[in-house]
Structure formats: C-alpha cells, structure tokens
Design an enzyme around this catalytic site. Sequence first.
Site, PDB file in Angstrom:
ATOM      1  N   GLU A 150     -16.421   6.022   4.142  1.00 42.35           N
ATOM      2  CA  GLU A 150     -15.571   5.425   5.350  1.00 42.35           C
ATOM      3  C   GLU A 150     -15.595   6.575   6.489  1.00 42.35           C
ATOM      4  O   GLU A 150     -16.303   7.571   6.167  1.00 42.35           O
ATOM      5  CB  GLU A 150     -14.364   4.778   4.962  1.00 42.35           C
ATOM      6  CG  GLU A 150     -13.599   6.233   4.441  1.00 42.35           C
ATOM      7  CD  GLU A 150     -12.024   5.323   4.082  1.00 42.35           C
ATOM      8  OE1 GLU A 150     -11.440   4.625   5.083  1.00 42.35           O
ATOM      9  OE2 GLU A 150     -11.290   5.996   3.307  1.00 42.35           O
TER      10      GLU A 150
ATOM     11  N   LYS B 121      -3.031   6.323   1.252  1.00 39.24           N
ATOM     12  CA  LYS B 121      -2.582   6.946   2.731  1.00 39.24           C
ATOM     13  C   LYS B 121      -1.770   8.038   2.906  1.00 39.24           C
ATOM     14  O   LYS B 121      -0.642   7.977   3.213  1.00 39.24           O
ATOM     15  CB  LYS B 121      -2.221   5.541   3.928  1.00 39.24           C
ATOM     16  CG  LYS B 121      -2.667   5.740   5.027  1.00 39.24           C
ATOM     17  CD  LYS B 121      -2.626   4.373   5.815  1.00 39.24           C
ATOM     18  CE  LYS B 121      -2.586   4.327   7.265  1.00 39.24           C
ATOM     19  NZ  LYS B 121      -4.043   5.030   7.782  1.00 39.24           N
TER      20      LYS B 121
ATOM     21  N   ARG C  63       0.745  -1.203  -0.160  1.00 45.29           N
ATOM     22  CA  ARG C  63      -0.272  -0.026  -0.034  1.00 45.29           C
ATOM     23  C   ARG C  63       0.786   1.260   0.019  1.00 45.29           C
ATOM     24  O   ARG C  63       0.412   2.149  -0.669  1.00 45.29           O
ATOM     25  CB  ARG C  63      -1.012  -0.084   1.259  1.00 45.29           C
ATOM     26  CG  ARG C  63      -2.071   1.065   0.818  1.00 45.29           C
ATOM     27  CD  ARG C  63      -3.254   0.764   2.013  1.00 45.29           C
ATOM     28  NE  ARG C  63      -2.926   0.924   3.276  1.00 45.29           N
ATOM     29  CZ  ARG C  63      -3.550   0.377   4.458  1.00 45.29           C
ATOM     30  NH1 ARG C  63      -4.723  -0.031   4.226  1.00 45.29           N
ATOM     31  NH2 ARG C  63      -2.887   0.698   5.826  1.00 45.29           N
TER      32      ARG C  63
HETATM   33  N1  PLP Z   1      -9.329   4.129   6.261  1.00 49.88           N
HETATM   34  C1  PLP Z   1      -8.896   4.961   6.934  1.00 49.88           C
HETATM   35  C2  PLP Z   1      -8.983   6.222   6.474  1.00 49.88           C
HETATM   36  C3  PLP Z   1      -7.657   4.995   7.607  1.00 49.88           C
HETATM   37  O1  PLP Z   1      -6.730   5.710   7.914  1.00 49.88           O
HETATM   38  C4  PLP Z   1      -7.157   3.356   8.061  1.00 49.88           C
HETATM   39  C5  PLP Z   1      -6.174   3.040   8.870  1.00 49.88           C
HETATM   40  O2  PLP Z   1      -5.072   2.672   8.509  1.00 49.88           O
HETATM   41  C6  PLP Z   1      -8.137   2.417   7.425  1.00 49.88           C
HETATM   42  C7  PLP Z   1      -9.382   2.624   6.718  1.00 49.88           C
HETATM   43  C8  PLP Z   1      -8.017   0.790   7.867  1.00 49.88           C
HETATM   44  O3  PLP Z   1      -7.191   0.354   7.397  1.00 49.88           O
HETATM   45  P1  PLP Z   1      -5.950  -0.861   7.815  1.00 49.88           P
HETATM   46  O4  PLP Z   1      -7.101  -1.993   8.241  1.00 49.88           O
HETATM   47  O5  PLP Z   1      -5.328  -1.030   6.582  1.00 49.88           O
HETATM   48  O6  PLP Z   1      -5.501  -0.247   9.056  1.00 49.88           O
HETATM   49  C1  COI Z   2      -4.538   2.952  11.365  1.00 49.17           C
HETATM   50  O1  COI Z   2      -5.684   2.192  11.818  1.00 49.17           O
HETATM   51  O2  COI Z   2      -3.407   2.219  11.272  1.00 49.17           O
HETATM   52  C2  COI Z   2      -4.580   4.340  11.010  1.00 49.17           C
HETATM   53  O3  COI Z   2      -3.760   4.776  10.475  1.00 49.17           O
HETATM   54  C3  COI Z   2      -5.650   5.091  11.765  1.00 49.17           C
HETATM   55  C4  COI Z   2      -5.355   6.205  12.097  1.00 49.17           C
HETATM   56  C5  COI Z   2      -6.555   7.074  12.243  1.00 49.17           C
HETATM   57  C6  COI Z   2      -4.761   6.114  13.535  1.00 49.17           C
END
Ligand code: PLP
Ligand code: COI
Length: 341
Positions: free
Chosen positions: A220, A184, A82
């Site tokens: 989201e 991200k 990612r």
């Molecule tokens: N959506 C957003 C905007 C996020 O910042 C995060 C955190 O990383 C997620 C979703 C969840 O992603 P992940 O499950 O890869 O942590």
């Molecule tokens: C995560 O879940 O790792 C994120 O980056 C979300 C953040 C808002 C703490």
Amino acid sequence: MDKKNIDWSNIGFGYIKTDKRYVSEYADGKWDDGTLTENDMITMSECACVLQYAQTIFEGLKAYTTKDGNIVVFRPDLNAERLVNSAKRMEMPVFPVDRFINAIEEVVRANEAYVPPYGTGASLYIRPYMFGINPVIGVSPAEKYQFRVFTTPVGPYFKGGVKPLTIKVSDFDRAAPHGTGNIKAGLNYAMSLHAIVTAHKEGFDENMYLDAATRSKVEETGGANFLFVTKDNKIVTPKSNSILPSITRRSLITVAKEYLGLETEEREVYLDEVKDFAECGLCGTAAVISPVGKIYNHGEEICFPSGTEKMGPITQKLYDTLTGIQMGKIEAPKGWIKVID
Ligand code: PLP
Ligand code: COI
C-alpha cells in the site's frame, strides 16, 4: 447554527483547531465517564510511555453535510472495531465500540459550526486516538491511558485535488510480515516519514511499498490502499496481512459489486503485473480515491492508459458513487450512514 468564517472550498488537509474535543482517561483497570473540553493541550510526564516507546494508536473518519442539510458520519462502527484490534495488538485497553460511537457523535455535535457546508468539497475530519500516558522506563505497556477525539475541517489530501498522482516504488519497507502493518499504530507512520520526505524531494507524490519479505508484491502507500482496474473493468485489490484493512476500500468493493455490477477480486498483486492494469487509485478516508497516473520503478515508468490529466472512467464511477452515498445523493447500504441529530 452559524458556520465559522472559513474559505471551505480552498482548505487543504491541515489542522484547524476547533472548539471542543473529547477525552476519557483510563486508570486502575477502567475508563472514566469521559467529557468534552475546550483545552487542546495535554500535560504528561517526560517519561510517558507514548513519548518513550510510541504506544499510540489512532483512527480517521469524516463527517459530511448532506444534500438535505443533515450532518452524517460514514461507518463509524468499523473505525471503532479497528481501534479495538489496534489496542489489542499494542497491549492497550479496549475502548468500547458503543462509547467510541457516542464520543464521535458528541464531538461532531459540539463542533457543528466547523462541519463544511454541502457542495464545498470539504469535510470534517475526525481523529480518535489513544496513548499510554504514565511514566514507563523498562519496556512494558503503560497502566494509564487517554482516549481522545478531535476534529478539523479538511479539503483534499493531495494538492491538485483529483489530478492523477505520480508515485515511486519505495526502497524502504513499511511493514514486516507478522508486524504491525495491519493496525493503525503511530509507529507505522513514524517509520514512513523518511520515505515520504525522500519521495517528495525526488518530485513524487507518494510511495508504493512492496511486501518486505520478497519485495515482489504490492502492499500500500503511507496512508491509503491500492485499487486497480483491469482492461476488462474488473476491480483488483491487493491482499496482504501487513496492510491496513481500509474501510474505504472495503466500501468501494461493495459499491463496485452492488451499485456498478462490476466483478471484484482481492488477491496478491505482483509488481510485475501492474503495467497491465488500465487504472490505478489510492483509497482511504483522507485520499477518498485519488487516481494514480504514473508509477516510477527504478528507471522504468509505468503509465496507466487513463493518463495524467483526469481520473479513469471506472475510478470516476466509483468516486461519484461513494461520494454520492456519503453526501446523501445516492441511497446508502443499510448501516453505512450515521446521522448526527
Ligand atoms: N492504509 C493506511 C496506511 C492508512 O493510513 C489509511 C488511512 O486510514 C488507509 C489505508 C485507508 O483506510 P480507511 O479507508 O479506513 O481510511
Ligand atoms: C486517513 O485516511 O484517515 C488516514 O489516517 C491517513 C493519514 C495518512 C492522513
């Protein structure tokens, strides 16, 4: 290895400085070898690209102590991939996947004393990030970058642990169609700060963002994807090109199908149909699965049958299975768990 004297079971999601962090610098078209350092400070030009034009991307993953005392990291290869996608979209150099995984290993190993013990509910949050550091004044990408990884022990992201959240449908948009919602980048979070402060002032835990083009579909929250459960126990997750492809959500889909025998569907989800779901949760590395009890939409309250006291039954099963896999209580699918030796 002696653990640090931290009240592991009572820490929240905050920053606690740990001993070592990783840094690698990019200049003249290549990354240097990278190293661990004790220095948590960064010195840069007042005109650094990251400061002027927000050229910065990041990742988030966790290290856990398993039941049998190993330290493990959950699916770091997907975070590495990612970050590659984020870098390409932001005109930044790619940090190679194998080097990303090695850096994670090195940093976790060096901060072993901060990895919360098994059974405390806490984990070591790992934050890889990259930013443009040389002076840039005309709008263009930087030529020099740093890739860094730091760690911090964390507890639950939302205060109250697993008590269902109350969220509001936001009047602000998070991501434009064809924008940067699917990567991200720090900029996605900068523009969500006013929305989250507003939601908190009004007594809500989080925002539900809608698609910016039609404001009719669920996207989201500021830091997690949505997951819904239908009244006949099917898992439904919103499909959109402007949400972050959550690793937790993708893992939960596999857990639902392969471990719990549930049907799953990734599709566009209209705000109008949210009232018909039985359960709702927010999924992400920080959020794990945080149940949602109530959604407020401009005077209308959507209350899920699972209530505001505890997680719904399917959300609970997903939570127990995923955390069971992460903590080494349940056998993981091949390649999901990286043991740090
Ligand atoms: N959506 C957003 C905007 C996020 O910042 C995060 C955190 O990383 C997620 C979703 C969840 O992603 P992940 O499950 O890869 O942590
Ligand atoms: C995560 O879940 O790792 C994120 O980056 C979300 C953040 C808002 C703490």
